[in-house]
Design an enzyme around this catalytic site. Sequence first.
Site, PDB file in Angstrom:
ATOM      1  N   VAL A  14     -49.194  79.894 -52.659  1.00 37.52           N
ATOM      2  CA  VAL A  14     -48.589  78.743 -53.828  1.00 37.52           C
ATOM      3  C   VAL A  14     -49.369  78.763 -54.788  1.00 37.52           C
ATOM      4  CG1 VAL A  14     -47.617  76.780 -53.611  1.00 37.52           C
ATOM      5  CG2 VAL A  14     -47.569  77.799 -51.326  1.00 37.52           C
ATOM      6  N   TYR A 161     -39.510  75.488 -72.675  1.00 36.97           N
ATOM      7  CA  TYR A 161     -39.447  75.170 -71.535  1.00 36.97           C
ATOM      8  C   TYR A 161     -38.113  75.499 -70.769  1.00 36.97           C
ATOM      9  CZ  TYR A 161     -39.727  72.532 -67.043  1.00 36.97           C
ATOM     10  OH  TYR A 161     -39.823  72.398 -65.613  1.00 36.97           O
ATOM     11  N   ALA A 163     -36.026  77.653 -71.887  1.00 33.01           N
ATOM     12  CA  ALA A 163     -35.827  79.170 -72.048  1.00 33.01           C
ATOM     13  C   ALA A 163     -36.569  79.782 -70.948  1.00 33.01           C
ATOM     14  CB  ALA A 163     -36.506  79.563 -73.310  1.00 33.01           C
TER      15      ALA A 163
HETATM   16  N1  LIG Z   1     -40.972  67.545 -61.669  1.00 25.48           N
HETATM   17  C1  LIG Z   1     -39.828  67.795 -62.237  1.00 25.48           C
HETATM   18  O1  LIG Z   1     -39.103  67.153 -62.561  1.00 25.48           O
HETATM   19  C2  LIG Z   1     -39.470  69.217 -62.227  1.00 25.48           C
HETATM   20  C3  LIG Z   1     -38.154  69.513 -62.397  1.00 25.48           C
HETATM   21  C4  LIG Z   1     -37.695  71.193 -62.484  1.00 25.48           C
HETATM   22  C5  LIG Z   1     -38.762  72.000 -62.178  1.00 25.48           C
HETATM   23  N2  LIG Z   1     -39.904  71.574 -62.062  1.00 25.48           N
HETATM   24  C6  LIG Z   1     -40.846  72.676 -62.070  1.00 25.48           C
HETATM   25  O2  LIG Z   1     -41.789  72.648 -60.864  1.00 25.48           O
HETATM   26  C7  LIG Z   1     -42.858  73.193 -60.895  1.00 25.48           C
HETATM   27  C8  LIG Z   1     -44.036  72.143 -60.330  1.00 25.48           C
HETATM   28  O3  LIG Z   1     -43.921  70.972 -61.168  1.00 25.48           O
HETATM   29  P1  LIG Z   1     -44.202  69.774 -60.751  1.00 25.48           P
HETATM   30  O4  LIG Z   1     -43.432  68.783 -61.213  1.00 25.48           O
HETATM   31  O5  LIG Z   1     -45.062  69.686 -59.233  1.00 25.48           O
HETATM   32  O6  LIG Z   1     -45.614  69.406 -61.773  1.00 25.48           O
HETATM   33  P2  LIG Z   1     -47.030  68.929 -61.639  1.00 25.48           P
HETATM   34  O7  LIG Z   1     -47.629  68.975 -63.118  1.00 25.48           O
HETATM   35  O8  LIG Z   1     -47.466  67.943 -60.556  1.00 25.48           O
HETATM   36  O9  LIG Z   1     -47.808  70.243 -60.819  1.00 25.48           O
HETATM   37  C9  LIG Z   1     -47.873  71.487 -61.681  1.00 25.48           C
HETATM   38  C10 LIG Z   1     -49.433  72.156 -61.243  1.00 25.48           C
HETATM   39  O10 LIG Z   1     -49.239  73.626 -61.751  1.00 25.48           O
HETATM   40  C11 LIG Z   1     -50.762  73.785 -62.181  1.00 25.48           C
HETATM   41  N3  LIG Z   1     -50.996  74.489 -63.297  1.00 25.48           N
HETATM   42  C12 LIG Z   1     -50.708  74.300 -64.826  1.00 25.48           C
HETATM   43  N4  LIG Z   1     -50.987  75.397 -65.330  1.00 25.48           N
HETATM   44  C13 LIG Z   1     -51.385  76.509 -64.376  1.00 25.48           C
HETATM   45  C14 LIG Z   1     -51.677  77.601 -64.766  1.00 25.48           C
HETATM   46  N5  LIG Z   1     -51.827  78.134 -65.809  1.00 25.48           N
HETATM   47  N6  LIG Z   1     -52.237  78.658 -63.589  1.00 25.48           N
HETATM   48  C15 LIG Z   1     -51.907  77.855 -62.441  1.00 25.48           C
HETATM   49  N7  LIG Z   1     -51.624  76.735 -62.065  1.00 25.48           N
HETATM   50  C16 LIG Z   1     -51.372  76.075 -63.085  1.00 25.48           C
HETATM   51  C17 LIG Z   1     -51.185  72.673 -62.557  1.00 25.48           C
HETATM   52  O11 LIG Z   1     -52.742  72.131 -62.673  1.00 25.48           O
HETATM   53  C18 LIG Z   1     -50.468  71.408 -61.540  1.00 25.48           C
HETATM   54  O12 LIG Z   1     -51.310  71.284 -60.406  1.00 25.48           O
HETATM   55  C19 LIG Z   1     -43.030  73.550 -62.379  1.00 25.48           C
HETATM   56  O13 LIG Z   1     -42.755  74.858 -62.479  1.00 25.48           O
HETATM   57  C20 LIG Z   1     -42.085  72.749 -63.102  1.00 25.48           C
HETATM   58  O14 LIG Z   1     -41.609  73.410 -64.159  1.00 25.48           O
HETATM   59  C21 LIG Z   1     -40.590  70.315 -62.082  1.00 25.48           C
END
Ligand SMILES: NC(=O)c1ccc[n+]([C@@H]2O[C@H](COP(=O)([O-])OP(=O)(O)OC[C@H]3O[C@@H](n4cnc5c(N)ncnc54)[C@H](O)[C@@H]3O)[C@@H](O)[C@H]2O)c1
Length: 253
Positions: A14, A161, A163
């Site tokens: 993951v 983002y 895109a």
């Molecule tokens: N939270 C929302 O509302 C939401 C909505 C739609 C999609 N998403 C997507 O869900 C996924 C998880 O987001 P989240 O909300 O849990 O965010 P979050 O910020 O809680 O977690 C993201 C994690 O990714 C890690 N990360 C960042 N850059 C990285 C890299 N280069 N290599 C490895 N790890 C890296 C960060 O350290 C963090 O632990 C993302 O892809 C986000 O775009 C989130």
Amino acid sequence: MSSENNFSGKVALVTGGGSGIGRAVCQVLARDGARVSVCDLNVKSAEETVESLKNPGDHIALCMDVSQKEQVHDGLRITQEKLKGTPTLLVNCAGIVRPAPFLEMTEERFMQVINVNLKGTFLVSQAVCKAMLERNEAKGGAVVNIASITGRTGLANNGQYAASKGGVMAFTKTCAKELAQTGIRVNCLMPGPIRTPLLAFPQEIIDEFVLKRNPLGRCGEPEEVAEMAAFLLSEKSSYFVGSCIEVTGGHDM
Ligand SMILES: NC(=O)c1ccc[n+]([C@@H]2O[C@H](COP(=O)([O-])OP(=O)(O)OC[C@H]3O[C@@H](n4cnc5c(N)ncnc54)[C@H](O)[C@@H]3O)[C@@H](O)[C@H]2O)c1
């Protein structure tokens, strides 16, 4: 919410497992018996995730920048060595936002997001799927990419983002078509607003731009996405190939 899946004997990888949705995915997969490689740019947060999992000694935390090919390959090799198996379950969850209006967006800011969200999904997927195929473990393999509803709707001030997420959806369908006959299923989720550090905006912004557009009037919880990711990794979803599934509470219908 919980649903039982049988992941015993399976290794899962993951990305972005140190926080938010990725952490919840790790927790659900470990609950259902998988040995989890929790990969994150921030290794300390990945270690905290491991500590939160059922049977912490069965899992590992790794520092991995998904946008760096060498780090991805090193992380996969260490996972195979330490968890004594090739990951056959993969969730690409690492993602970042770097808001900026389109007319002021710099090339650097544009590429930062594309490199993590889209290129990272490509690099990790390719490495893990090749490993499954080389070791004859593709049958029953599954990949879930975390896209976003914004990949369909767009998101003001976050053009790169949105895109990147539209790209993840198209990439998911392409991989799904190419890999279906190998036994590896590839699907993606399109979450709406989920309560994680990524969505840490002042409450008035959340009220105005999120809750007013959401029929449930609340953000989703990371676990509500994680349960659907686990379903897509499980054999219960055996006829899901290239699906992009909304987990949005009806947001932006
Ligand atoms: N939270 C929302 O509302 C939401 C909505 C739609 C999609 N998403 C997507 O869900 C996924 C998880 O987001 P989240 O909300 O849990 O965010 P979050 O910020 O809680 O977690 C993201 C994690 O990714 C890690 N990360 C960042 N850059 C990285 C890299 N280069 N290599 C490895 N790890 C890296 C960060 O350290 C963090 O632990 C993302 O892809 C986000 O775009 C989130």
